[in-house]
Design an enzyme around this catalytic site. Structure first.
Site, PDB file in Angstrom:
ATOM      1  N   ASP A   1       0.588  -1.107  -0.547  1.00 61.14           N
ATOM      2  CA  ASP A   1      -0.094  -0.402   0.479  1.00 61.14           C
ATOM      3  C   ASP A   1       0.885   1.396  -0.222  1.00 61.14           C
ATOM      4  OD1 ASP A   1      -2.109   1.899   0.942  1.00 61.14           O
ATOM      5  OD2 ASP A   1      -3.295   1.067   1.792  1.00 61.14           O
TER       6      ASP A   1
ATOM      7  N   TYR B   1      -5.182  15.735  -7.202  1.00 60.97           N
ATOM      8  CA  TYR B   1      -4.604  14.916  -8.674  1.00 60.97           C
ATOM      9  C   TYR B   1      -4.349  15.922  -9.314  1.00 60.97           C
ATOM     10  CZ  TYR B   1      -5.028  11.388 -11.850  1.00 60.97           C
ATOM     11  OH  TYR B   1      -4.385  11.057 -13.121  1.00 60.97           O
TER      12      TYR B   1
ATOM     13  N   LYS C   1       0.318  15.525  -9.998  1.00 63.72           N
ATOM     14  CA  LYS C   1       0.850  14.646 -10.889  1.00 63.72           C
ATOM     15  C   LYS C   1       1.753  16.012 -11.902  1.00 63.72           C
ATOM     16  CE  LYS C   1      -1.178  11.083 -10.904  1.00 63.72           C
ATOM     17  NZ  LYS C   1      -0.162  10.120 -11.487  1.00 63.72           N
TER      18      LYS C   1
ATOM     19  N   THR D   1      -9.476   1.627 -17.308  1.00 63.25           N
ATOM     20  CA  THR D   1      -8.990   1.548 -16.305  1.00 63.25           C
ATOM     21  C   THR D   1      -9.547   2.070 -15.415  1.00 63.25           C
ATOM     22  OG1 THR D   1      -8.480   4.455 -16.955  1.00 63.25           O
ATOM     23  CG2 THR D   1      -6.928   2.788 -17.141  1.00 63.25           C
TER      24      THR D   1
HETATM   25  N1  LIG Z   1      -6.800   6.450 -16.640  1.00 61.36           N
HETATM   26  C1  LIG Z   1      -6.191   7.169 -17.306  1.00 61.36           C
HETATM   27  O1  LIG Z   1      -7.023   8.306 -18.160  1.00 61.36           O
HETATM   28  C2  LIG Z   1      -4.959   8.548 -16.193  1.00 61.36           C
HETATM   29  C3  LIG Z   1      -4.248   9.577 -17.685  1.00 61.36           C
HETATM   30  C4  LIG Z   1      -3.779   9.648 -16.808  1.00 61.36           C
HETATM   31  C5  LIG Z   1      -2.512   9.523 -16.130  1.00 61.36           C
HETATM   32  N2  LIG Z   1      -3.784   8.321 -15.173  1.00 61.36           N
HETATM   33  C6  LIG Z   1      -2.908   7.639 -14.049  1.00 61.36           C
HETATM   34  O2  LIG Z   1      -2.495   6.160 -14.679  1.00 61.36           O
HETATM   35  C7  LIG Z   1      -2.260   5.452 -13.260  1.00 61.36           C
HETATM   36  C8  LIG Z   1      -2.982   4.079 -13.451  1.00 61.36           C
HETATM   37  O3  LIG Z   1      -3.993   4.378 -13.562  1.00 61.36           O
HETATM   38  P1  LIG Z   1      -4.662   3.656 -13.833  1.00 61.36           P
HETATM   39  O4  LIG Z   1      -5.224   4.669 -15.428  1.00 61.36           O
HETATM   40  O5  LIG Z   1      -4.715   2.067 -14.366  1.00 61.36           O
HETATM   41  O6  LIG Z   1      -6.347   3.577 -12.885  1.00 61.36           O
HETATM   42  P2  LIG Z   1      -6.836   2.307 -11.995  1.00 61.36           P
HETATM   43  O7  LIG Z   1      -7.563   0.858 -12.803  1.00 61.36           O
HETATM   44  O8  LIG Z   1      -7.820   3.115 -11.229  1.00 61.36           O
HETATM   45  O9  LIG Z   1      -5.512   1.607 -11.186  1.00 61.36           O
HETATM   46  C9  LIG Z   1      -4.853   2.624  -9.811  1.00 61.36           C
HETATM   47  C10 LIG Z   1      -3.845   2.310  -9.312  1.00 61.36           C
HETATM   48  O10 LIG Z   1      -3.632   2.582  -8.201  1.00 61.36           O
HETATM   49  C11 LIG Z   1      -3.652   1.745  -7.371  1.00 61.36           C
HETATM   50  N3  LIG Z   1      -3.905   2.605  -5.956  1.00 61.36           N
HETATM   51  C12 LIG Z   1      -4.293   3.459  -5.158  1.00 61.36           C
HETATM   52  N4  LIG Z   1      -4.590   3.748  -4.067  1.00 61.36           N
HETATM   53  C13 LIG Z   1      -3.075   2.985  -4.150  1.00 61.36           C
HETATM   54  C14 LIG Z   1      -2.621   2.990  -2.947  1.00 61.36           C
HETATM   55  N5  LIG Z   1      -2.901   3.776  -1.756  1.00 61.36           N
HETATM   56  N6  LIG Z   1      -1.740   2.164  -3.082  1.00 61.36           N
HETATM   57  C15 LIG Z   1      -1.147   1.097  -3.802  1.00 61.36           C
HETATM   58  N7  LIG Z   1      -2.249   0.943  -5.047  1.00 61.36           N
HETATM   59  C16 LIG Z   1      -3.476   1.591  -4.858  1.00 61.36           C
HETATM   60  C17 LIG Z   1      -4.790   1.121  -6.839  1.00 61.36           C
HETATM   61  O11 LIG Z   1      -5.160  -0.399  -7.045  1.00 61.36           O
HETATM   62  P3  LIG Z   1      -6.501  -0.492  -6.204  1.00 61.36           P
HETATM   63  O12 LIG Z   1      -6.845  -1.568  -7.385  1.00 61.36           O
HETATM   64  O13 LIG Z   1      -5.997  -1.810  -4.851  1.00 61.36           O
HETATM   65  O14 LIG Z   1      -7.796   0.310  -5.553  1.00 61.36           O
HETATM   66  C18 LIG Z   1      -5.005   0.441  -8.435  1.00 61.36           C
HETATM   67  O15 LIG Z   1      -4.611  -0.028  -8.950  1.00 61.36           O
HETATM   68  C19 LIG Z   1      -2.300   6.366 -12.358  1.00 61.36           C
HETATM   69  O16 LIG Z   1      -0.973   7.360 -11.446  1.00 61.36           O
HETATM   70  C20 LIG Z   1      -3.028   7.266 -12.728  1.00 61.36           C
HETATM   71  O17 LIG Z   1      -3.235   8.622 -12.248  1.00 61.36           O
HETATM   72  C21 LIG Z   1      -4.169   7.179 -15.555  1.00 61.36           C
END
Ligand SMILES: NC(=O)c1ccc[n+]([C@@H]2O[C@H](COP(=O)([O-])OP(=O)(O)OC[C@H]3O[C@@H](n4cnc5c(N)ncnc54)[C@H](OP(=O)(O)O)[C@@H]3O)[C@@H](O)[C@H]2O)c1
Length: 242
Positions: free
Chosen positions: A65, A156, A160, A192
């Site tokens: 975590d 957020y 970033k 996501t």
């Molecule tokens: N999706 C987009 O369009 C987008 C755009 C720009 C940037 N991002 C960035 O991409 C990265 C990956 O996100 P994603 O898009 O793949 O979304 P996601 O599917 O919501 O994945 C986010 C991951 O972060 C984990 N997380 C949240 N809080 C945490 C904690 N306290 N300790 C450990 N893990 C934690 C979540 O774990 P759980 O499964 O246990 O909740 C989840 O596996 C993030 O940094 C996000 O900000 C995403």
């Protein structure tokens, strides 16, 4: 034989491996020949369930975590002990609960902890080994929100944008030691949980959400280029064309 820029035989640490982007990158790194330590908050991330046996032998899944900041340097030390090195770091774990300008302080602090402080502490712990071995790749996961403010909120966007300063600060100090530090800044990636949770989301100018393979192909290009460092690369379907 491994080229100087590829990841065959390297050890990678990917956090947020239960999430869309993290899991996709774990698979891509395994396909590229890396050993991958994948951390998630739960023991058996569903998105990693279908990884074929021939790749699974190089996958080491651990529970972590990112709010437990004191556990992060020991995590890096454990990876180095168990796998001999930590060569590639992608702290992809991130959260973004949607709030307005009234974002509560506890949400602000948790977002900064997971999105900024944890990536920093992982990088800080990994860098001595990387520089000593003369090879390292750090790829932070930023967001379009760092440029536009985005839909999620000030907590957020700030978390970033701060990764960009971190990218520059690390890159300028490590490039001569074979270590690169960059950030990828996606927008609206389908598959996501984060995008699924944003209300009233509109498509980017390209007319669709980004795909996970478009994130991973760019990430791999950045991770396998020794001449690219200190850069933030937007992947946004035309939201911010300048
Ligand atoms: N999706 C987009 O369009 C987008 C755009 C720009 C940037 N991002 C960035 O991409 C990265 C990956 O996100 P994603 O898009 O793949 O979304 P996601 O599917 O919501 O994945 C986010 C991951 O972060 C984990 N997380 C949240 N809080 C945490 C904690 N306290 N300790 C450990 N893990 C934690 C979540 O774990 P759980 O499964 O246990 O909740 C989840 O596996 C993030 O940094 C996000 O900000 C995403």
């Amino acid at each position: 034989m491994r080229g100087s820029q590829d990841v065959v035989g390297r050890t990678a640490l990917v956090t947020g491996a239960g999430g869309g982007i993290g899991a996709a990158l774990v698979v891509r790194l395994l396909e590229a020949g890396a050993t991958v330590v994948a951390t998630a908050r739960g023991p058996r991330p569903a998105r990693l369930a279908g990884i074929p046996d021939e790749l699974r032998g190089r996958l080491d899944t651990r529970v972590a975590d990112m709010r437990d900041l004191a556990a992060l340097a020991p995590l890096v030390a454990a990876v180095e002990r168990d796998h001999g090195s930590l060569d590639v770091l992608v702290p992809a774990a991130g959260l973004g609960p949607v709030h307005g300008l009234d974002v509560p302080l506890d949400v602000w602090q948790e977002t900064l902890t997971v999105n900024l402080t944890a990536p920093w502490l992982l990088a800080q712990a990994a860098l001595p080994g990387m520089t000593a071995r003369g090879f390292g790749r750090i790829l932070f996961v930023s967001s379009i929100a760092a440029y536009t403010g985005g839909k999620i909120g000030p907590h957020y966007a700030a978390s970033k944008a701060a990764l960009h300063g971190l990218t520059h600060a690390i890159a300028s100090r490590t490039v001569a030691d074979g270590v690169t530090a960059n950030a990828i800044a996606p927008a609206l990636i389908g598959g996501t949980d984060m995008v699924a949770a944003i209300p009233d989301v509109t498509l980017p100018p390209v007319g669709r959400f980004g795909r996970l393979d478009e994130v991973t192909s760019l990430a791999m290009a950045m991770l396998t280029n020794a001449y690219l460092t200190g850069q933030v690369v937007l992947l946004d379907g035309g939201i911010r064309p300048d």
